[in-house]
Design an enzyme around this catalytic site. Structure first.
Site, PDB file in Angstrom:
ATOM      1  N   ASN A 213       0.844  -1.196   0.000  1.00 31.35           N
ATOM      2  CA  ASN A 213       0.000   0.000   0.000  1.00 31.35           C
ATOM      3  C   ASN A 213       0.876   1.241   0.000  1.00 31.35           C
ATOM      4  OD1 ASN A 213       0.554   0.725   2.904  1.00 31.35           O
ATOM      5  ND2 ASN A 213      -0.433  -1.262   3.212  1.00 31.35           N
ATOM      6  N   ASP A 282      -4.581  -6.538   4.937  1.00 28.29           N
ATOM      7  CA  ASP A 282      -5.681  -7.348   5.453  1.00 28.29           C
ATOM      8  C   ASP A 282      -5.724  -8.730   4.786  1.00 28.29           C
ATOM      9  OD1 ASP A 282      -6.647  -5.353   7.183  1.00 28.29           O
ATOM     10  OD2 ASP A 282      -7.686  -4.383   5.519  1.00 28.29           O
ATOM     11  N   LYS A 340     -14.448   0.251  15.343  1.00 33.21           N
ATOM     12  CA  LYS A 340     -13.116  -0.293  15.605  1.00 33.21           C
ATOM     13  C   LYS A 340     -12.785  -0.259  17.090  1.00 33.21           C
ATOM     14  CE  LYS A 340      -8.810  -0.411  13.009  1.00 33.21           C
ATOM     15  NZ  LYS A 340      -8.023   0.214  11.915  1.00 33.21           N
TER      16      LYS A 340
END
Length: 405
Positions: A213, A282, A340
């Site tokens: 990323n 992820d 979260k």
């Protein structure tokens, strides 16, 4: 002022007309309660004699690497170890270039390479020299290595030009150094152990390809630096980045989400605070190839599997630890951050909308919001990542104090 007594300043004076200001700086630092020792280059001695600095500092002045004043000690190593802070003032283009390239050919540059103390530089030179690409590159290199710069002021220069290049005034430099040590003396996280994750992870497809990323690691590294300055014992678990680790921080380099998971769990038991600022993958390819995958006609399908959820695992295992997570979102920030907090059993979520200009990956700035377990929310304005890091350290200090009540 008493707090500054016994703080040792090693003043490195390189050659330029601003040397006369370094004399006044020596006097101001001594008056402020600092112990000052001076090293001079040969060029600096063309402007002012060592005797002048000796009178101002009441200490021996050093200028020859091979002149050992005490046969029981190696002078440049002894000075490097003695200093609490090393200040190059004036810092000429020459000395900055030498330091940036690891050259040690005189007393100053040899000592600079040997010290582990913070190194500051106060440049002074002609306005065109200061803006030369080579000088700017050297300054950028040194800044990345942790050297702090006291920017020159603008005004009439000795060469006749008017512009940026004047050595900052001795009173201002003394004030900046005094503030630095005052803050350092008040270290709110002294004795606390922090784990900080930073940067991206890379998930292998084959020997030449991987998924990753856009995370640069700048935010995590800024937090690690601020935490170390606040007195914490910091372990930085870092994915692959191009940033030099902060001084005084134990850095563990990893590549994959699995490696980051293992290193964080290994160090978790004895931690007081864990800050999960890394952008961890992820998903990872379910199967990888040991040979380069060759292109074929048509489309390519790769099956992915979930990586281990580090934050959730820590939330399940935590006992006394304070757990802080990050949420980089593109929409519904408050909703996702609140979710979260609950699902990961975190104490604080630092959320940001990466679509906001100046708040995305790779920038030097960030605009974040603190979402706390008690439901309170604090939105911070766009500011440097260093400033955000200091805001977070203050928040951690508050959380720790609340725990001790």
């Amino acid at each position: 002022m008493a707090a500054l007594v016994n703080k040792n300043i090693l003043l490195c004076v390189s050659g330029g007309i601003a040397v006369y200001k370094a004399v006044a700086l020596t006097s101001k630092l001594s008056q402020a309660g600092f112990n000052v020792k001076v090293i001079m280059t040969e060029s600096a001695m063309e402007f002012v004699t060592p005797l002048t600095f000796q009178a101002m500092s009441r200490n021996d002045v050093y200028y020859d690497t091979f002149d050992e004043k005490d046969s029981a000690k190696i002078a440049h190593i002894d000075l490097a170890d003695w200093a609490d802070l090393v200040l190059i003032a004036p810092a000429t283009a020459n000395v900055l270039g030498k330091l940036a390239n690891g050259i040690a050919d005189d007393m100053i540059t040899t000592t600079l390479l040997a010290t582990t103390a913070p190194v500051w530089a106060a440049p002074a030179m002609n306005v065109h020299m200061y803006s030369h690409p080579a000088v700017l590159k050297n300054i950028d290199t040194l800044h990345e290595r942790g050297v702090r710069f006291i920017e020159p002021s603008e005004g009439f220069l000795a060469c006749g030009y008017v512009g940026k290049g004047r050595l900052e005034e001795p009173e201002k430099i003394t004030e900046i150094i005094s503030q630095f040590f005052s803050k350092k003396n008040a270290q709110p996280l002294r004795g606390k152990k922090l784990i900080i994750t930073a940067g991206p992870t890379r998930e292998k497809i084959d020997p030449v390809r991987f998924f990753t990323n856009h995370s640069s690691g700048k935010m995590g590294y800024a937090i690690a630096k601020a935490a170390a300055e606040a007195g914490a014992e910091v372990t930085l678990v870092s994915g692959p980045v191009s940033i030099t680790p902060p001084q005084g921080v134990h850095t563990i380099k990893v590549e994959t989400a699995e490696e980051m998971y293992e290193q964080v769990l290994t160090n978790f038991e004895h931690a007081d605070v864990v800050i999960k600022s890394a952008a961890v993958a992820d998903y990872r390819p379910a199967q990888t190839s040991d040979q380069k995958m060759k292109k074929k006609d048509g489309t390519l399908t790769i099956d992915f599997e979930r990586t281990k959820d580090i934050l959730k695992t820590l939330g399940q295992k935590k006992k006394h630890q304070i757990l802080i997570g990050f949420a980089a979102e593109t929409e519904m920030l408050e909703t996702y951050a609140a979710r979260k907090l609950e699902t990961k059993n975190a104490d604080l979520i630092v959320g940001n909308n990466i679509l906001i200009e100046g708040a995305g990956f790779g920038t030097d700035t960030n605009a974040v919001t603190f979402f706390r377990k008690d439901g309170t929310v604090t939105e911070l304005p766009l500011q440097s990542k260093e400033q955000v890091a200091h805001e977070l350290i203050s928040e951690i200090d508050r959380l720790l104090r609340e725990r001790s009540l």
